[in-house]
Design an enzyme around this catalytic site. Structure first.
Site, PDB file in Angstrom:
ATOM      1  N   ASN A  32     -14.480 -14.994  -6.859  1.00  0.00           N
ATOM      2  CA  ASN A  32     -13.116 -14.957  -6.319  1.00  0.00           C
ATOM      3  C   ASN A  32     -13.201 -14.974  -4.793  1.00  0.00           C
ATOM      4  OD1 ASN A  32     -10.479 -14.372  -5.580  1.00  0.00           O
ATOM      5  ND2 ASN A  32     -10.592 -12.214  -6.180  1.00  0.00           N
ATOM      6  N   TRP A  33     -12.853 -16.103  -4.209  1.00  0.00           N
ATOM      7  CA  TRP A  33     -12.954 -16.240  -2.744  1.00  0.00           C
ATOM      8  C   TRP A  33     -11.852 -15.476  -2.013  1.00  0.00           C
ATOM      9  CZ3 TRP A  33     -14.261 -22.054  -1.276  1.00  0.00           C
ATOM     10  CH2 TRP A  33     -15.501 -22.374  -1.826  1.00  0.00           C
ATOM     11  N   LYS A  34     -10.856 -14.978  -2.745  1.00  0.00           N
ATOM     12  CA  LYS A  34      -9.683 -14.347  -2.115  1.00  0.00           C
ATOM     13  C   LYS A  34      -9.114 -15.310  -1.059  1.00  0.00           C
ATOM     14  CE  LYS A  34     -11.880  -9.916  -2.832  1.00  0.00           C
ATOM     15  NZ  LYS A  34     -11.498  -8.531  -3.006  1.00  0.00           N
ATOM     16  N   HIS A  44      -4.872  -9.318 -10.531  1.00  0.00           N
ATOM     17  CA  HIS A  44      -5.895  -8.735  -9.644  1.00  0.00           C
ATOM     18  C   HIS A  44      -5.272  -7.533  -8.928  1.00  0.00           C
ATOM     19  CE1 HIS A  44      -8.679  -8.261  -6.293  1.00  0.00           C
ATOM     20  NE2 HIS A  44      -9.554  -8.955  -7.000  1.00  0.00           N
ATOM     21  N   GLU A  83      -5.286  -6.604  -5.998  1.00  0.00           N
ATOM     22  CA  GLU A  83      -4.601  -6.925  -4.730  1.00  0.00           C
ATOM     23  C   GLU A  83      -3.209  -7.501  -5.000  1.00  0.00           C
ATOM     24  OE1 GLU A  83      -7.811  -9.274  -3.118  1.00  0.00           O
ATOM     25  OE2 GLU A  83      -9.031  -7.451  -3.067  1.00  0.00           O
ATOM     26  N   GLU A 116     -12.068  -4.034 -13.197  1.00  0.00           N
ATOM     27  CA  GLU A 116     -12.377  -3.886 -11.781  1.00  0.00           C
ATOM     28  C   GLU A 116     -11.788  -2.572 -11.272  1.00  0.00           C
ATOM     29  OE1 GLU A 116     -13.033  -7.903  -9.759  1.00  0.00           O
ATOM     30  OE2 GLU A 116     -10.879  -7.635  -9.868  1.00  0.00           O
ATOM     31  N   GLY A 147     -14.387  -4.363  -2.921  1.00  0.00           N
ATOM     32  CA  GLY A 147     -14.552  -4.570  -1.485  1.00  0.00           C
ATOM     33  C   GLY A 147     -14.988  -3.328  -0.726  1.00  0.00           C
ATOM     34  N   SER A 193     -17.660  -4.798  -6.047  1.00  0.00           N
ATOM     35  CA  SER A 193     -18.878  -4.690  -5.231  1.00  0.00           C
ATOM     36  C   SER A 193     -20.150  -5.053  -5.999  1.00  0.00           C
ATOM     37  CB  SER A 193     -18.976  -3.300  -4.606  1.00  0.00           C
ATOM     38  OG  SER A 193     -17.898  -3.089  -3.703  1.00  0.00           O
ATOM     39  N   GLY A 198     -16.341 -10.820  -5.690  1.00  0.00           N
ATOM     40  CA  GLY A 198     -15.531 -11.127  -4.512  1.00  0.00           C
ATOM     41  C   GLY A 198     -16.425 -11.501  -3.340  1.00  0.00           C
ATOM     42  N   GLY A 199     -16.679 -10.531  -2.450  1.00  0.00           N
ATOM     43  CA  GLY A 199     -17.405 -10.796  -1.205  1.00  0.00           C
ATOM     44  C   GLY A 199     -18.707 -11.569  -1.388  1.00  0.00           C
TER      45      GLY A 199
END
Ligand code: PEP
Length: 252
Positions: A9-11, A95, A97, A167, A173, A211, A232-233
């Site tokens: 997931n590149w956000k 998600h 967010e 998640e 993150g 993470s 993610g990251g």
């Protein structure tokens, strides 16, 4: 069908250049993997076409969100049908967010899941408790309630296109990861909820996210109810993402 999946997931990150360099690199490296993992790239919607252009047959592509409507006067939104029309196979829904920043309720999440499944895509329903929920001992109840609500409208013949990503909000993150044992316990609990809902629970892929890095992925993916990860990251760093894809054992 229960499959091993690693999704990146590149956000709200990326560029045309990243679509070319990262996707090209990942594609070339995963071609030689023999662990059966399906690798999905989930860029911002504006780069879906670029990513698809570089993904070949080796990679699948998804969107991070869709609107809960079919079409119409919803400025700024995209529909599940549009994502499918572009060649996407997956859509993330709910998600944390989206829930926290954009105020998506369980009702909206369920409507979006319905749209995604009707549009022929795989719906990746994201669920997870806050630190407050966990400290209060409510983590399993909160997650169970999100699973029941988000998947309330799934028809019997649609379960094969449902994926659940657990998640924990406190792990996204933050560099804090659930222990493999805690993650496994929650995944087993989610499978139990799916079973109670009448879903073919053993056939549904459950992903862990929060993470996940190159150095902790293998321990998480070794657990029996964890079928891969939502990353993610680390999905923005080509070598790390490939290493995470490589960490999926061949026997799950
Ligand atoms: C995510 O965005 O779904 C996620 C799990 O992020 P990170 O891996 O950076 O915690």
């Amino acid at each position: 069908m229960r499959r091993k999946i690693v999704a990146g997931n590149w956000k709200m990150n990326g560029s045309k250049d990243l679509a070319q360099t990262l996707v090209g690199f990942v594609r070339s490296r995963i071609a030689s993997l023999d662990n059966g993992v399906e690798v999905v790239i989930i860029p911002p919607a504006i780069y879906v076409g670029d990513v698809i252009g570089h993904a070949g047959d080796e990679l699948s592509v998804g969107v991070q969100n869709v609107g809960q409507w079919g079409s119409g006067a919803y400025t700024g939104e995209i529909s599940a049908e549009m994502a499918a029309d572009q060649g996407c196979q997956y859509a993330l829904i709910g998600h944390s967010e989206r829930r926290q920043i954009f105020g998506e309720t369980d009702t909206v999440v369920a409507e979006k899941v319905e749209r995604v499944l009707a549009g022929g895509l795989y719906a990746v329903l994201c669920v997870g408790e806050t630190l407050q929920d966990r400290d209060a001992g409510d983590a399993e109840a909160v997650v169970a309630s999100q699973v029941r609500a988000g998947l309330a409208t799934v028809a019997p013949d649609q379960w094969q296109r449902v994926i659940v990503a657990y998640e924990p909000v406190w792990a996204i993150g933050t560099g804090k990861t659930a222990t493999a044992q805690d993650a496994q316990a929650m995944h087993a609990s989610i499978r139990g909820v799916l079973s109670e809902m009448g879903a073919p629970a053993d056939e549904i892929s459950l992903l862990y996210g929060g993470s996940v890095k190159a150095d902790n992925a293998a321990a998480l993916f070794a657990e029996p109810d964890i079928d891969g990860g939502l990353i993610g990251g680390a999905s923005l760093i080509a070598e790390d993402f490939v290493s995470i894809c490589r960490s999926v054992p061949a026997n799950i």
